[in-house]
Design a protein around this motif. Structure first.
Motif, PDB file in Angstrom:
ATOM      1  N   GLN A 218      -3.525  -9.085  -2.781  1.00 59.93           N
ATOM      2  CA  GLN A 218      -4.845  -9.596  -3.134  1.00 59.93           C
ATOM      3  C   GLN A 218      -5.962  -8.564  -3.118  1.00 59.93           C
ATOM      4  OE1 GLN A 218      -5.915 -13.399  -1.380  1.00 59.93           O
ATOM      5  NE2 GLN A 218      -3.790 -13.708  -0.793  1.00 59.93           N
ATOM      6  N   ALA A 219      -5.770  -7.451  -2.418  1.00 60.95           N
ATOM      7  CA  ALA A 219      -6.928  -6.570  -2.260  1.00 60.95           C
ATOM      8  C   ALA A 219      -6.650  -5.072  -2.315  1.00 60.95           C
ATOM      9  CB  ALA A 219      -7.627  -6.887  -0.939  1.00 60.95           C
ATOM     10  N   LEU A 220      -5.511  -4.621  -1.809  1.00 63.91           N
ATOM     11  CA  LEU A 220      -5.364  -3.195  -1.565  1.00 63.91           C
ATOM     12  C   LEU A 220      -4.580  -2.408  -2.605  1.00 63.91           C
ATOM     13  CD1 LEU A 220      -4.809  -3.319   2.296  1.00 63.91           C
ATOM     14  CD2 LEU A 220      -6.939  -3.004   1.026  1.00 63.91           C
ATOM     15  N   ALA A 221      -3.807  -3.055  -3.429  1.00 62.15           N
ATOM     16  CA  ALA A 221      -2.986  -2.342  -4.409  1.00 62.15           C
ATOM     17  C   ALA A 221      -3.770  -1.320  -5.234  1.00 62.15           C
ATOM     18  CB  ALA A 221      -2.256  -3.333  -5.315  1.00 62.15           C
ATOM     19  N   PRO A 222      -4.995  -1.589  -5.661  1.00 62.40           N
ATOM     20  CA  PRO A 222      -5.727  -0.588  -6.447  1.00 62.40           C
ATOM     21  C   PRO A 222      -6.001   0.724  -5.689  1.00 62.40           C
ATOM     22  CG  PRO A 222      -6.819  -2.724  -6.586  1.00 62.40           C
ATOM     23  CD  PRO A 222      -5.751  -2.844  -5.549  1.00 62.40           C
ATOM     24  N   TYR A 223      -5.965   0.681  -4.363  1.00 65.07           N
ATOM     25  CA  TYR A 223      -6.303   1.872  -3.586  1.00 65.07           C
ATOM     26  C   TYR A 223      -5.117   2.803  -3.360  1.00 65.07           C
ATOM     27  CZ  TYR A 223     -10.375  -1.016  -2.858  1.00 65.07           C
ATOM     28  OH  TYR A 223     -11.469  -1.802  -3.065  1.00 65.07           O
ATOM     29  N   TRP A 224      -3.881   2.352  -3.693  1.00 71.28           N
ATOM     30  CA  TRP A 224      -2.713   3.206  -3.511  1.00 71.28           C
ATOM     31  C   TRP A 224      -2.854   4.519  -4.269  1.00 71.28           C
ATOM     32  CZ3 TRP A 224       1.323  -1.108  -4.760  1.00 71.28           C
ATOM     33  CH2 TRP A 224       1.438  -1.968  -3.671  1.00 71.28           C
ATOM     34  N   SER A 225      -3.443   4.460  -5.442  1.00 71.44           N
ATOM     35  CA  SER A 225      -3.533   5.670  -6.274  1.00 71.44           C
ATOM     36  C   SER A 225      -4.973   6.107  -6.515  1.00 71.44           C
ATOM     37  CB  SER A 225      -2.830   5.426  -7.612  1.00 71.44           C
ATOM     38  OG  SER A 225      -3.432   4.325  -8.271  1.00 71.44           O
ATOM     39  N   ASP A 226      -5.913   5.609  -5.745  1.00 68.09           N
ATOM     40  CA  ASP A 226      -7.327   5.965  -5.901  1.00 68.09           C
ATOM     41  C   ASP A 226      -7.573   7.347  -5.309  1.00 68.09           C
ATOM     42  OD1 ASP A 226     -10.096   6.232  -5.834  1.00 68.09           O
ATOM     43  OD2 ASP A 226     -10.432   4.150  -5.257  1.00 68.09           O
ATOM     44  N   SER A 227      -7.927   8.307  -6.151  1.00 68.36           N
ATOM     45  CA  SER A 227      -8.148   9.675  -5.678  1.00 68.36           C
ATOM     46  C   SER A 227      -9.447   9.832  -4.895  1.00 68.36           C
ATOM     47  CB  SER A 227      -8.133  10.642  -6.865  1.00 68.36           C
ATOM     48  OG  SER A 227      -9.204  10.332  -7.746  1.00 68.36           O
ATOM     49  N   GLN A 228     -10.293   8.808  -4.912  1.00 67.58           N
ATOM     50  CA  GLN A 228     -11.563   8.852  -4.176  1.00 67.58           C
ATOM     51  C   GLN A 228     -11.425   8.334  -2.742  1.00 67.58           C
ATOM     52  OE1 GLN A 228     -14.300  10.254  -5.730  1.00 67.58           O
ATOM     53  NE2 GLN A 228     -12.737  10.671  -7.261  1.00 67.58           N
TER      54      GLN A 228
ATOM     55  N   ILE B 154      10.332  -0.871   0.884  1.00 69.18           N
ATOM     56  CA  ILE B 154       9.175  -0.179   0.318  1.00 69.18           C
ATOM     57  C   ILE B 154       9.684   0.831  -0.704  1.00 69.18           C
ATOM     58  CG2 ILE B 154       7.224   1.306   0.874  1.00 69.18           C
ATOM     59  CD1 ILE B 154       7.355  -0.098   3.681  1.00 69.18           C
ATOM     60  N   HIS B 155       9.081   0.823  -1.875  1.00 71.83           N
ATOM     61  CA  HIS B 155       9.624   1.609  -2.984  1.00 71.83           C
ATOM     62  C   HIS B 155       8.615   2.610  -3.542  1.00 71.83           C
ATOM     63  CE1 HIS B 155      12.901  -1.254  -2.922  1.00 71.83           C
ATOM     64  NE2 HIS B 155      12.011  -2.225  -2.940  1.00 71.83           N
ATOM     65  N   GLY B 156       9.147   3.617  -4.208  1.00 70.53           N
ATOM     66  CA  GLY B 156       8.355   4.556  -4.997  1.00 70.53           C
ATOM     67  C   GLY B 156       7.216   5.210  -4.250  1.00 70.53           C
ATOM     68  N   THR B 157       6.076   5.246  -4.917  1.00 67.56           N
ATOM     69  CA  THR B 157       4.917   5.944  -4.367  1.00 67.56           C
ATOM     70  C   THR B 157       4.349   5.268  -3.121  1.00 67.56           C
ATOM     71  OG1 THR B 157       3.435   4.752  -5.858  1.00 67.56           O
ATOM     72  CG2 THR B 157       4.239   6.897  -6.604  1.00 67.56           C
ATOM     73  N   GLU B 158       4.694   4.003  -2.901  1.00 70.62           N
ATOM     74  CA  GLU B 158       4.229   3.316  -1.695  1.00 70.62           C
ATOM     75  C   GLU B 158       4.736   4.013  -0.435  1.00 70.62           C
ATOM     76  OE1 GLU B 158       4.623  -1.024  -1.521  1.00 70.62           O
ATOM     77  OE2 GLU B 158       5.023  -0.941  -3.672  1.00 70.62           O
ATOM     78  N   MET B 159       5.911   4.649  -0.515  1.00 66.30           N
ATOM     79  CA  MET B 159       6.501   5.285   0.658  1.00 66.30           C
ATOM     80  C   MET B 159       5.624   6.401   1.217  1.00 66.30           C
ATOM     81  SD  MET B 159      10.551   5.276  -0.266  1.00 66.30           S
ATOM     82  CE  MET B 159      11.145   5.637   1.368  1.00 66.30           C
TER      83      MET B 159
END
Length: 168
Positions: A67-77, A105-110
């Motif tokens: 609901q909230a945090l997925a966009p921040y996984w790849s946020d360079s800021q 847990i998969h991919g870049t999430e690791m």
């Protein structure tokens, strides 16, 4: 009266920065094997942490991510990590628990998922720990000072608070 008010406000302005809580130091390995040092992790960026102290908090982790945090996984800021405390876990059980985490847990999430084994008391203090079933979230500014915190299940009010804190 006016001088007293000015004196009180001046005291607050000077004392608050001194009493601000900072993120405890942490050096650990993410599930992908990369080294994570929270003292250097933000490198001039805000630091967003989601912290769990038991498997009971995993449902909240999923809810926050969806609901909230997925966009921040790849946020360079923003530097973003999910921390899982395993300090009290018997050493012979740790490999099995880590193996189970790596399966889920998969991919870049690791690279954002970091188990840690020390400093449990410091982390519990900074998150205002109340239950092992809760998920705890912290947002720290680029200096490591905590500027926002939440705990428990995700809801619209907490998401709005996080977004407001990120805009500051």
């Amino acid at each position: 009266m006016t001088n007293r008010l000015i004196s009180i406000l001046a005291t607050i302005v000077f004392i608050l920065p001194c009493t601000a809580q900072t993120v405890p130091p942490l050096q650990a390995k993410a599930l992908d094997g990369s080294e994570v040092n929270l003292s250097n992790a933000s490198a001039g960026k805000p630091l967003l942490l989601m912290i769990g102290f038991s498997h009971k908090s995993s449902d909240d982790f999923e809810g926050w991510n969806k609901q909230a945090l997925a966009p921040y996984w790849s946020d360079s800021q923003l530097a973003y990590y999910e921390l899982v405390e395993l300090q009290g876990l018997p050493s012979f059980v740790k490999p099995m628990v880590l193996h189970g985490m790596k399966r889920e847990i998969h991919g870049t999430e690791m690279s954002h998922f970091v188990p840690f084994y020390t400093g449990e008391d410091d982390w519990k203090k900074i998150v205002s720990y109340s239950s092992s079933a809760n998920t705890y979230l912290l947002l720290a500014n680029s200096s490591g000072h905590v500027v926002w915190r939440a705990q428990g299940t995700v809801d619209a009010e907490k998401i709005a608070g996080l977004k407001a804190a990120l805009l500051k």
